[in-house]
Design a protein around this motif. Structure first.
Motif, PDB file in Angstrom:
ATOM      1  N   ALA A  31       0.826  -1.204   0.000  1.00 15.38           N
ATOM      2  CA  ALA A  31       0.000   0.000   0.000  1.00 15.38           C
ATOM      3  C   ALA A  31       0.862   1.257   0.000  1.00 15.38           C
ATOM      4  N   GLN A  32       1.958   1.227   0.765  1.00 16.78           N
ATOM      5  CA  GLN A  32       2.829   2.406   0.815  1.00 16.78           C
ATOM      6  C   GLN A  32       3.622   2.573  -0.479  1.00 16.78           C
ATOM      7  N   VAL A  33       4.119   1.474  -1.029  1.00 14.98           N
ATOM      8  CA  VAL A  33       4.848   1.544  -2.295  1.00 14.98           C
ATOM      9  C   VAL A  33       3.925   2.035  -3.404  1.00 14.98           C
ATOM     10  N   ASP A  34       2.707   1.487  -3.466  1.00 15.58           N
ATOM     11  CA  ASP A  34       1.742   1.913  -4.489  1.00 15.58           C
ATOM     12  C   ASP A  34       1.410   3.399  -4.347  1.00 15.58           C
ATOM     13  N   ARG A  35       1.318   3.868  -3.105  1.00 17.98           N
ATOM     14  CA  ARG A  35       1.006   5.282  -2.880  1.00 17.98           C
ATOM     15  C   ARG A  35       2.147   6.162  -3.392  1.00 17.98           C
ATOM     16  N   LYS A  36       3.377   5.736  -3.160  1.00 21.50           N
ATOM     17  CA  LYS A  36       4.531   6.513  -3.628  1.00 21.50           C
ATOM     18  C   LYS A  36       4.553   6.589  -5.149  1.00 21.50           C
ATOM     19  N   ILE A  37       4.253   5.473  -5.797  1.00 24.23           N
ATOM     20  CA  ILE A  37       4.231   5.448  -7.259  1.00 24.23           C
ATOM     21  C   ILE A  37       3.124   6.361  -7.791  1.00 24.23           C
ATOM     22  N   ALA A  38       1.951   6.301  -7.146  1.00 24.54           N
ATOM     23  CA  ALA A  38       0.828   7.140  -7.576  1.00 24.54           C
ATOM     24  C   ALA A  38       1.136   8.620  -7.370  1.00 24.54           C
ATOM     25  N   ASN A  39       1.813   8.941  -6.260  1.00 26.07           N
ATOM     26  CA  ASN A  39       2.120  10.341  -5.957  1.00 26.07           C
ATOM     27  C   ASN A  39       3.002  10.979  -7.032  1.00 26.07           C
ATOM     28  N   ARG A  40       3.846  10.184  -7.639  1.00 25.97           N
ATOM     29  CA  ARG A  40       4.767  10.731  -8.643  1.00 25.97           C
ATOM     30  C   ARG A  40       4.032  11.245  -9.882  1.00 25.97           C
ATOM     31  N   LYS A  41       2.823  10.776 -10.073  1.00 20.80           N
ATOM     32  CA  LYS A  41       2.049  11.178 -11.252  1.00 20.80           C
ATOM     33  C   LYS A  41       1.105  12.347 -10.959  1.00 20.80           C
ATOM     34  N   LEU A  42       1.142  12.824  -9.684  1.00 26.56           N
ATOM     35  CA  LEU A  42       0.203  13.863  -9.274  1.00 26.56           C
ATOM     36  C   LEU A  42       0.930  15.162  -8.935  1.00 26.56           C
ATOM     37  N   PRO A  43       0.251  16.298  -9.087  1.00 27.30           N
ATOM     38  CA  PRO A  43       0.818  17.560  -8.588  1.00 27.30           C
ATOM     39  C   PRO A  43       0.999  17.452  -7.075  1.00 27.30           C
ATOM     40  N   GLU A  44       1.962  18.186  -6.550  1.00 26.65           N
ATOM     41  CA  GLU A  44       2.274  18.081  -5.120  1.00 26.65           C
ATOM     42  C   GLU A  44       1.049  18.324  -4.249  1.00 26.65           C
ATOM     43  N   ALA A  45       0.197  19.241  -4.640  1.00 24.76           N
ATOM     44  CA  ALA A  45      -0.980  19.566  -3.829  1.00 24.76           C
ATOM     45  C   ALA A  45      -1.969  18.412  -3.737  1.00 24.76           C
ATOM     46  N   GLU A  46      -1.883  17.479  -4.674  1.00 23.42           N
ATOM     47  CA  GLU A  46      -2.826  16.356  -4.693  1.00 23.42           C
ATOM     48  C   GLU A  46      -2.215  15.065  -4.161  1.00 23.42           C
ATOM     49  N   GLN A  47      -0.958  15.090  -3.769  1.00 28.24           N
ATOM     50  CA  GLN A  47      -0.292  13.888  -3.287  1.00 28.24           C
ATOM     51  C   GLN A  47      -0.741  13.541  -1.867  1.00 28.24           C
ATOM     52  N   THR A  48      -0.796  12.232  -1.589  1.00 31.30           N
ATOM     53  CA  THR A  48      -1.192  11.744  -0.264  1.00 31.30           C
ATOM     54  C   THR A  48       0.038  11.221   0.465  1.00 31.30           C
ATOM     55  N   PRO A  49       0.314  11.705   1.672  1.00 32.73           N
ATOM     56  CA  PRO A  49       1.502  11.245   2.390  1.00 32.73           C
ATOM     57  C   PRO A  49       1.456   9.743   2.655  1.00 32.73           C
TER      58      PRO A  49
END
Length: 237
Positions: A31-49
């Motif tokens: 879940a954490q690895v997938d979140r990191k991968i997803a965050n890279r495709k999003l603007p910083e304001a839309e990223q989830t820690p």
């Protein structure tokens, strides 16, 4: 870059089957690895820690073999495992073979090192330091031996050195899993059935053996937790 999140959740699973706990670790890790991968495709304001979770537990008798381990370091055949009421798994952490059982505090940090520091060697040293500081709380000097991961008693005398805490971790995209196994009141006879961590000339020990009395497991856990929080500067809700 996603803002660092040092909030950390501690979960105590009690006495828990090894495979069930491993599966749970894998779920949290993915879940954490997938979140990191997803965050890279999003603007910083839309990223989830990403989240940080530390699991504490004990396991029924089990032997686990790391990726670099040698199967012959398990000195039991299938019938021997049955006789000892122990299970055996080949797993995806680093290191060789080790034993887990009741009376051993096992810690599995599933944390994103991007939230703390991106240095796997520093990470391992901090895990060791949490145990060393806990031993110090009980008036016992613990330390390290060059080239041998883990925590040792009488670490300055190679003839007397004995391991009290073993470690083996996995890290991918700076997310960790697996961790440490601290012998508090563990049955040390089970270590006679393996070559612990591939080291055949060093003894193992436990906190109760070194103290001469049985410490309270909850107290030990609280001390380890406190030192981890301090060392990593974690935030607890």
């Amino acid at each position: 870059m996603t803002k660092q999140n040092k909030h950390t959740k501690f979960i105590n699973l009690g006495l828990k089957d090894y495979k069930e706990t491993w599966d749970y670790q894998e779920e949290l890790f993915k879940a954490q690895v997938d979140r990191k991968i997803a965050n890279r495709k999003l603007p910083e304001a839309e990223q989830t820690p990403t989240e940080n979770i530390v699991i504490f537990c004990q396991h029924p008798h089990v032997y686990t073999l790391g990726k670099s381990g040698k199967p012959e370091h398990l000195l039991l055949d299938q019938q021997g495992l049955i006789d000892k009421q122990a299970k055996y798994y080949k797993i995806n952490r680093g290191g060789d073979i080790t034993y887990h059982g009741p009376g051993q505090l096992v810690g599995y940090p599933i944390i994103d090192l991007d939230n703390f520091f991106t240095d796997i060697h520093k990470y391992l040293r901090y895990l060791e330091e949490a145990i060393i500081l806990t031993l110090n709380d009980y008036g016992i000097a613990g330390g390290r031996i060059d080239g041998l991961t883990g925590v040792w008693i009488d670490f300055e005398d190679m003839d007397k050195a004995r391991k009290i805490c073993a470690m083996g971790v996995k890290c991918s995209r700076w997310v960790t899993m697996h961790g440490f196994a601290f012998n508090v009141t563990a049955d040390l006879d089970y270590f006679k059935n393996i070559v612990p961590c591939g080291i055949d000339d060093k003894a193992v020990t436990s906190l109760d053996k070194e103290l001469g009395y049985v410490p309270n497991m909850q107290e030990v856990e609280d001390r380890v937790k406190g030192h981890l929080v301090d060392l990593f500067e974690m935030k607890i809700d």
